[in-house]
Structures are given as C-alpha cells and as structure tokens.
Design a protein around this motif. Structure first.
Motif, PDB file in Angstrom:
ATOM      1  N   ALA A 128      52.439  11.400  58.214  1.00 43.15           N
ATOM      2  CA  ALA A 128      51.406  10.373  58.070  1.00 43.15           C
ATOM      3  C   ALA A 128      52.080   9.028  57.880  1.00 43.15           C
ATOM      4  N   ASN A 129      51.292   7.976  58.050  1.00 42.64           N
ATOM      5  CA  ASN A 129      51.770   6.635  57.799  1.00 42.64           C
ATOM      6  C   ASN A 129      52.079   6.492  56.313  1.00 42.64           C
ATOM      7  N   LYS A 130      53.079   5.701  55.983  1.00 42.84           N
ATOM      8  CA  LYS A 130      53.465   5.530  54.572  1.00 42.84           C
ATOM      9  C   LYS A 130      52.349   4.924  53.726  1.00 42.84           C
ATOM     10  N   HIS A 131      51.334   4.325  54.355  1.00 41.89           N
ATOM     11  CA  HIS A 131      50.192   3.745  53.635  1.00 41.89           C
ATOM     12  C   HIS A 131      48.938   4.611  53.744  1.00 41.89           C
ATOM     13  N   ASP A 132      49.079   5.866  54.114  1.00 41.47           N
ATOM     14  CA  ASP A 132      47.951   6.775  54.315  1.00 41.47           C
ATOM     15  C   ASP A 132      47.066   6.841  53.064  1.00 41.47           C
ATOM     16  N   TYR A 150      58.643  13.676  49.859  1.00 41.88           N
ATOM     17  CA  TYR A 150      58.509  12.954  51.122  1.00 41.88           C
ATOM     18  C   TYR A 150      59.837  12.349  51.560  1.00 41.88           C
ATOM     19  N   CYS A 152      61.518   9.907  55.262  1.00 43.56           N
ATOM     20  CA  CYS A 152      61.209   9.179  56.494  1.00 43.56           C
ATOM     21  C   CYS A 152      61.108  10.141  57.677  1.00 43.56           C
ATOM     22  N   TYR A 153      60.260   9.764  58.619  1.00 43.74           N
ATOM     23  CA  TYR A 153      60.041  10.562  59.821  1.00 43.74           C
ATOM     24  C   TYR A 153      60.044   9.621  61.012  1.00 43.74           C
ATOM     25  N   THR A 161      61.221   3.776  58.511  1.00 42.00           N
ATOM     26  CA  THR A 161      60.184   3.917  59.531  1.00 42.00           C
ATOM     27  C   THR A 161      58.827   3.823  58.840  1.00 42.00           C
ATOM     28  N   ASP A 162      57.763   3.675  59.609  1.00 41.55           N
ATOM     29  CA  ASP A 162      56.421   3.635  59.030  1.00 41.55           C
ATOM     30  C   ASP A 162      55.867   5.026  58.765  1.00 41.55           C
ATOM     31  N   GLN A 163      56.442   6.033  59.392  1.00 38.22           N
ATOM     32  CA  GLN A 163      55.960   7.406  59.236  1.00 38.22           C
ATOM     33  C   GLN A 163      56.770   8.133  58.162  1.00 38.22           C
ATOM     34  N   ARG A 164      56.085   9.057  57.479  1.00 38.77           N
ATOM     35  CA  ARG A 164      56.730   9.881  56.456  1.00 38.77           C
ATOM     36  C   ARG A 164      56.332  11.335  56.678  1.00 38.77           C
TER      37      ARG A 164
END
Length: 181
Positions: A128-132, A150, A152-153, A161-164
């Motif tokens: 998911a996005n880091k701001h989910d 968690y 980084c992804y 990255t923005d995804q985690r």
C-alpha cells in the motif's frame, strides 16, 4: 534455535512463571507496567524472528536512519509489545525485512523483548501507499494488541519509495503489560 539471553535478567518469580506458562499455551496474566524496564531511545531491547522465512533481526526503540542500519526499529509513537494497541516496526528492505515478501497469513512472528516473549499471528500481507488511510487507522487503534511490520516496496528498490509492504498480525501469546484500555 538460539534464545535471546538478556530478557531473563529482568524476570523474577511470578513474571518468569507467567512467561513460561504463556509459551505453553496458558492464558497470560497482566504485568504491572511499573515493574518493567521500558527501553529508552536507541536501546536494543529485543529480537524479531520468523523461522519460516529465516528472518532474525535485533529490535531497537526508535526508527531513525542510524537505528535502521543496525536492525529493526519501533516507531516511538506506537505501543510496546504486550500493550493494547498497535506496535509499529520498520526495517530496511535490503536487510532482513526484505524477507517479509515471503511471509504468509497464519505464520507466527516472535518478538523476544527484555520483559517477555510475544507471538503474533499474521493476518494480512499487502502493498500500500505509505499514506494509506486503512494502515493509519490500524496504527491508531487501541482495542486489540496488534503488530505491523513494514518495509519499502518493491523489495529490490534502493532508496525511499512511496509504496510499503505491510505485514499486519494479532497477538497470539505473551504476557499483557496493561489490559486497561
């Protein structure tokens, strides 16, 4: 498997019995939080292990870049393992937390702290996005003892990255610190 040695130094009498009983499937009793030595910023206070994916890494209190170079780091605004609420722990994808890509639902994550041993059962693994917003709600909840690991992804990415990759788990066994909500 190698045991995490320094937690034994903090247990005396009933606390040690509680830990042993809990590991044998007996319901946990509640610790008095005044008798626990909570870690200070930057302190090594435990170890995270997931034998099914060969993950074993030290756990520090705090999640600065310096701490994350040493191992996993607990976000200081989250609850401690054994408390009601969510324990939030980060780790680098280039180190041991990259192995989280292989974890499956219902597998067990063990967190051995200087005050007790905690087993969490994986409920969900997702990117998911880091701001989910759902993740933010899970971090703020104070109804159940939960864990979120968690990293980084994508796992092979270098840099932020923005995804985690988020691994959400519920407490399966371990002594509760304070069950009052």
């Amino acid at each position: 498997a190698e045991d995490f040695p320094f937690f034994i130094l903090f247990f005396i009498g009933a606390s040690l019995i509680t830990t042993v009983a809990t590991s044998m499937g007996v319901p946990a009793t509640m610790f008095n939080p005044r008798k626990i030595q909570f870690p200070h910023y930057g302190q090594l206070y435990g170890e995270i292990s997931v034998p099914s994916i060969q993950l074993k890494t030290p756990l520090y209190f705090g999640d600065s870049a310096t701490i994350l170079r040493k191992g996993a780091g607990q976000y200081m605004g989250s609850t401690f393992p054994g408390e009601i609420g969510t324990t939030l722990i980060a780790g680098h994808n280039s180190d041991s937390f990259g192995k989280l890509i292989n974890i499956k639902a219902q597998e067990i994550i063990t967190i051995q702290t200087n005050y007790g041993s905690y087993q969490y059962e994986v409920e969900e693994v997702r990117v998911a996005n880091k701001h989910d917003t759902q993740i933010k709600q899970e971090i703020r909840q104070r109804n159940n003892a939960k864990l979120i690991l968690y990293t980084c992804y994508p796992i092979d990415s270098i840099g932020l990255t923005d995804q985690r990759l988020f691994v959400t788990a519920k407490l399966h066994a371990g002594p509760m610190i304070n069950e009052n909500k």
